[in-house]
Design a protein around this motif. Structure first.
Motif, PDB file in Angstrom:
ATOM      1  N   ALA A 123     -11.000  -1.081 -23.914  1.00 17.34           N
ATOM      2  CA  ALA A 123     -10.384  -1.646 -25.125  1.00 17.34           C
ATOM      3  C   ALA A 123      -8.966  -2.114 -24.822  1.00 17.34           C
ATOM      4  O   ALA A 123      -8.558  -3.209 -25.236  1.00 17.34           O
ATOM      5  CB  ALA A 123     -10.387  -0.609 -26.252  1.00 17.34           C
ATOM      6  N   ALA A 124      -8.216  -1.309 -24.086  1.00 15.15           N
ATOM      7  CA  ALA A 124      -6.831  -1.673 -23.752  1.00 15.15           C
ATOM      8  C   ALA A 124      -6.797  -2.967 -22.954  1.00 15.15           C
ATOM      9  O   ALA A 124      -5.976  -3.854 -23.206  1.00 15.15           O
ATOM     10  CB  ALA A 124      -6.175  -0.538 -22.965  1.00 15.15           C
ATOM     11  N   GLU A 125      -7.730  -3.069 -22.024  1.00 15.26           N
ATOM     12  CA  GLU A 125      -7.806  -4.260 -21.186  1.00 15.26           C
ATOM     13  C   GLU A 125      -8.111  -5.510 -22.030  1.00 15.26           C
ATOM     14  O   GLU A 125      -7.479  -6.561 -21.876  1.00 15.26           O
ATOM     15  CB  GLU A 125      -8.939  -4.006 -20.198  1.00 15.26           C
ATOM     16  N   LEU A 126      -9.084  -5.371 -22.940  1.00 17.88           N
ATOM     17  CA  LEU A 126      -9.465  -6.507 -23.790  1.00 17.88           C
ATOM     18  C   LEU A 126      -8.330  -6.903 -24.732  1.00 17.88           C
ATOM     19  O   LEU A 126      -8.063  -8.097 -24.928  1.00 17.88           O
ATOM     20  CB  LEU A 126     -10.701  -6.156 -24.619  1.00 17.88           C
ATOM     21  N   LEU A 127      -7.669  -5.918 -25.314  1.00 18.85           N
ATOM     22  CA  LEU A 127      -6.578  -6.221 -26.243  1.00 18.85           C
ATOM     23  C   LEU A 127      -5.453  -6.940 -25.497  1.00 18.85           C
ATOM     24  O   LEU A 127      -4.830  -7.867 -26.035  1.00 18.85           O
ATOM     25  CB  LEU A 127      -6.070  -4.937 -26.913  1.00 18.85           C
ATOM     26  N   GLU A 128      -5.229  -6.527 -24.269  1.00 19.84           N
ATOM     27  CA  GLU A 128      -4.229  -7.188 -23.419  1.00 19.84           C
ATOM     28  C   GLU A 128      -4.646  -8.640 -23.170  1.00 19.84           C
ATOM     29  O   GLU A 128      -3.870  -9.570 -23.393  1.00 19.84           O
ATOM     30  CB  GLU A 128      -4.160  -6.409 -22.092  1.00 19.84           C
ATOM     31  N   GLN A 129      -5.893  -8.800 -22.746  1.00 15.36           N
ATOM     32  CA  GLN A 129      -6.429 -10.125 -22.433  1.00 15.36           C
ATOM     33  C   GLN A 129      -6.327 -11.073 -23.632  1.00 15.36           C
ATOM     34  O   GLN A 129      -6.067 -12.253 -23.479  1.00 15.36           O
ATOM     35  CB  GLN A 129      -7.901  -9.947 -22.104  1.00 15.36           C
ATOM     36  N   LEU A 130      -6.538 -10.528 -24.834  1.00 15.38           N
ATOM     37  CA  LEU A 130      -6.560 -11.363 -26.025  1.00 15.38           C
ATOM     38  C   LEU A 130      -5.203 -11.426 -26.709  1.00 15.38           C
ATOM     39  O   LEU A 130      -5.063 -11.996 -27.801  1.00 15.38           O
ATOM     40  CB  LEU A 130      -7.630 -10.855 -27.004  1.00 15.38           C
ATOM     41  N   GLY A 131      -4.194 -10.837 -26.076  1.00 19.04           N
ATOM     42  CA  GLY A 131      -2.828 -11.003 -26.563  1.00 19.04           C
ATOM     43  C   GLY A 131      -2.480 -10.179 -27.792  1.00 19.04           C
ATOM     44  O   GLY A 131      -1.559 -10.522 -28.533  1.00 19.04           O
ATOM     45  N   VAL A 132      -3.191  -9.084 -28.029  1.00 21.55           N
ATOM     46  CA  VAL A 132      -2.890  -8.252 -29.198  1.00 21.55           C
ATOM     47  C   VAL A 132      -2.689  -6.780 -28.815  1.00 21.55           C
ATOM     48  O   VAL A 132      -2.828  -5.883 -29.652  1.00 21.55           O
ATOM     49  CB  VAL A 132      -3.968  -8.403 -30.302  1.00 21.55           C
ATOM     50  N   ALA A 133      -2.328  -6.553 -27.554  1.00 18.56           N
ATOM     51  CA  ALA A 133      -2.163  -5.174 -27.060  1.00 18.56           C
ATOM     52  C   ALA A 133      -1.101  -4.412 -27.842  1.00 18.56           C
ATOM     53  O   ALA A 133      -1.215  -3.199 -28.023  1.00 18.56           O
ATOM     54  CB  ALA A 133      -1.807  -5.192 -25.572  1.00 18.56           C
ATOM     55  N   GLN A 134      -0.088  -5.132 -28.329  1.00 19.91           N
ATOM     56  CA  GLN A 134       1.006  -4.433 -29.028  1.00 19.91           C
ATOM     57  C   GLN A 134       0.565  -3.817 -30.350  1.00 19.91           C
ATOM     58  O   GLN A 134       1.292  -3.021 -30.938  1.00 19.91           O
ATOM     59  CB  GLN A 134       2.212  -5.384 -29.247  1.00 19.91           C
ATOM     60  N   PHE A 135      -0.641  -4.175 -30.810  1.00 19.41           N
ATOM     61  CA  PHE A 135      -1.128  -3.644 -32.097  1.00 19.41           C
ATOM     62  C   PHE A 135      -2.147  -2.516 -31.926  1.00 19.41           C
ATOM     63  O   PHE A 135      -2.759  -2.088 -32.906  1.00 19.41           O
ATOM     64  CB  PHE A 135      -1.764  -4.754 -32.926  1.00 19.41           C
ATOM     65  N   ALA A 136      -2.325  -2.043 -30.710  1.00 18.75           N
ATOM     66  CA  ALA A 136      -3.411  -1.088 -30.428  1.00 18.75           C
ATOM     67  C   ALA A 136      -3.425   0.095 -31.396  1.00 18.75           C
ATOM     68  O   ALA A 136      -4.488   0.512 -31.852  1.00 18.75           O
ATOM     69  CB  ALA A 136      -3.320  -0.590 -28.991  1.00 18.75           C
ATOM     70  N   THR A 137      -2.253   0.626 -31.720  1.00 19.45           N
ATOM     71  CA  THR A 137      -2.226   1.815 -32.577  1.00 19.45           C
ATOM     72  C   THR A 137      -1.936   1.480 -34.040  1.00 19.45           C
ATOM     73  O   THR A 137      -1.766   2.370 -34.872  1.00 19.45           O
ATOM     74  CB  THR A 137      -1.190   2.842 -32.062  1.00 19.45           C
ATOM     75  N   SER A 138      -1.881   0.178 -34.363  1.00 19.02           N
ATOM     76  CA  SER A 138      -1.685  -0.223 -35.765  1.00 19.02           C
ATOM     77  C   SER A 138      -3.018  -0.246 -36.493  1.00 19.02           C
ATOM     78  O   SER A 138      -4.079  -0.293 -35.876  1.00 19.02           O
ATOM     79  CB  SER A 138      -1.086  -1.629 -35.841  1.00 19.02           C
TER      80      SER A 138
END
Ligand code: ADP
Ligand code: MG
Length: 229
Positions: A123-138
């Protein structure tokens, strides 16, 4: 030639009385295509997507996805089909509001039995790839529409499905967010994903589709290859 990823043969779908939602529809889609599905409201677009996704069953005809016939599968096997072969993106994101972004994205993998540490890493990798990693815990409610749709795409890709389906993915977005999601889908297709997009967004169809079909009263009224770009 390899087997098609989607093969519908004389698919019929009716909901009770009245005109059927789909009539004797035959359609073959090869891996690597990006198919745009057009047609006015009520023409059968969502029904078509739902049958391919295994969210619903046809009244007649056969549905073969990635080599497996799915129209007669029982509930458990259909759920497995959805988990393993289908990534789906909806107009209104369908994220779970009381789960964090990361937990939303991890969910399909956890349902498939992937251990949490591995699902979390992916999940972290995908969120990074899609440019939304900064929202992981939101929570999703903190995000804009475009950001939510990126998260929904990450969730759809979690189990590495061979087929990504989207039902009006830009339909609820402002024009900047729509452009953002359009770019994302175009990149995913360029990277080799097979896409089926139901859309009224002609810019999306133009930037990404290799082929366009138009439904009219549950039948294919037009089927055109886009000119290679
Ligand atoms: P589109 O996505 O192109 O707007 P749909 O596939 O949603 O079209 O609908 C096609 C037809 O099937 C419409 O006439 C619609 O009213 C009917 N329909 C769709 N889903 C249902 C349902 N669950 N129950 C009854 N009728 C439905
Ligand atoms: Mg629809």
């Amino acid at each position: 030639m390899s087997a098609p990823i989607i093969q519908l043969h004389q698919v019929h779908k009716s909901y009770g009385q009245g005109r059927p939602a789909l009539s004797e529809l035959t359609l073959r889609v090869e891996a690597g295509e990006a198919l745009a599905v057009l047609g006015r409201s009520g023409s059968g677009k969502s029904t078509l997507l739902n049958l391919v996704a295994g969210l619903d069953r046809p009244s007649g005809g056969s549905v073969v996805i990635d080599g497996q016939r799915i129209d007669r599968l029982g509930e458990a096997a259909l759920a497995r089909h959805r988990r393993e072969r289908i990534g789906m993106v909806f107009q209104f994101f369908n994220l779970l509001d009381d789960l964090t972004v990361r937990d939303n994205v991890m969910l399909p993998a956890q349902l498939a039995g992937m251990p949490s540490p591995r699902a979390g890493a992916r999940a972290a990798e995908l969120l990074e790839q899609l440019g939304v990693a900064q929202f992981a815990t939101s929570f999703p409610s903190r995000l804009s529409g475009g950001q939510r749709q990126r998260v929904a795409v990450a969730r759809a890709l979690m189990n590495e499905p061979p087929l990504l389906l989207a039902d009006e993915p830009t339909g609820a977005l402002d024009s900047a967010s729509a452009a953002d999601v359009r770019d994302l889908l175009t990149e995913l297709h360029a990277a080799g994903r097979t896409l089926v997009l139901v859309t009224h967004d002609t810019a999306l169809a133009a930037s990404c589709a290799t082929r366009t079909i138009e439904l009219l009263d549950g039948r294919i009224a037009r089927d055109v290859q886009a000119v290679a770009r």
